[in-house]
Scaffold this motif. Structure first.
Motif, mmCIF file in Angstrom:
data_model
loop_
_atom_site.group_PDB
_atom_site.id
_atom_site.type_symbol
_atom_site.label_atom_id
_atom_site.label_comp_id
_atom_site.label_asym_id
_atom_site.label_seq_id
_atom_site.Cartn_x
_atom_site.Cartn_y
_atom_site.Cartn_z
ATOM 1 N N ASP A 1 4.056 69.234 35.912
ATOM 2 C CA ASP A 1 3.327 69.684 34.728
ATOM 3 C C ASP A 1 4.043 70.877 34.089
ATOM 4 N N ILE B 1 0.300 63.227 36.472
ATOM 5 C CA ILE B 1 -0.889 62.384 36.643
ATOM 6 C C ILE B 1 -0.708 61.464 37.849
ATOM 7 N N TYR C 1 -0.895 63.563 41.095
ATOM 8 C CA TYR C 1 -2.282 63.940 41.386
ATOM 9 C C TYR C 1 -3.050 62.727 41.931
ATOM 10 N N ARG C 2 -2.753 61.547 41.394
ATOM 11 C CA ARG C 2 -3.403 60.329 41.892
ATOM 12 C C ARG C 2 -3.068 60.112 43.365
ATOM 13 N N GLN D 1 -5.256 66.841 37.403
ATOM 14 C CA GLN D 1 -5.071 65.531 36.783
ATOM 15 C C GLN D 1 -5.768 65.497 35.426
ATOM 16 N N LEU E 1 -4.101 64.783 31.893
ATOM 17 C CA LEU E 1 -4.612 63.691 31.053
ATOM 18 C C LEU E 1 -4.875 64.172 29.628
ATOM 19 N N LYS F 1 -1.762 64.331 27.722
ATOM 20 C CA LYS F 1 -1.302 63.000 27.316
ATOM 21 C C LYS F 1 -2.213 62.375 26.264
#
Length: 168
Positions: A79, A88, A91-92, A108, A112, A115
């Motif tokens: 990030d 993202i 983090y997933r 996350q 998001l 994005k």
């Protein structure tokens, strides 16, 4: 005769299962080498060396793929390097290890929003609020980022003035 063969088969199956389970480490026992690499990565990030921090964190994850803290920090470094898509995904990975990690949900969600996926970030915020019973700093931080909205893209931020018409 048939009962004894079934009993022997069941005993062998039980012995093989218990042997394989006793050889595995519990999830809360992270490989010490991975923890050491995570500490070195923290120092590198604090010094501003994001490239070295990334290398150390990737190695920590290879050494022990259950090191959730390494995934979270690696996502934070991505990030910081303006790679929200990669953040993202990382983090997933952390959330697959611990779905109730509010710091990973917040991170996350923030990625998001960058994005442009504000609805998904709001889902993360709702989950954080469900997990936190009282005031929660992660919920407040994510709510502030959502309220601010996604950043303007360069194309949207710059407007080209119309060309003056030539007079004859």
């Amino acid at each position: 005769m048939r009962v004894s063969s079934v009993a022997i088969a069941a005993t062998l199956a039980l012995a093989s299962i218990s042997t394989s389970l006793s050889g595995q480490r519990p999830d809360d026992q992270i490989n010490p080498k991975s923890v050491e690499l995570l500490a070195q990565a923290r120092a590198a990030r604090a010094a501003g060396d994001l490239e070295r921090a990334t290398d150390l964190l990737e190695t920590a994850v290879v050494v022990d793929p259950r090191n959730r803290a390494a995934f979270v920090m690696l996502a934070g470094v991505a990030d910081a390097r303006d790679l929200p898509g990669k953040a993202i995904r990382l983090y997933r990975e952390a959330l697959l290890l611990e779905p109730n990690d509010t710091a990973a949900l917040r991170g996350q969600g923030e990625a998001l929003v960058r994005k442009g996926a504000v609805n998904q970030a709001q889902q993360n915020l709702a989950k954080i609020k469900t997990l936190c019973k009282g005031t929660c700093p992660d919920a407040g931080a994510l709510a502030a980022v959502i309220a601010k909205g996604p950043p303007l893209t360069t194309a949207a931020a710059t407007t080209v003035p119309p060309k003056p018409e030539a007079s004859n």
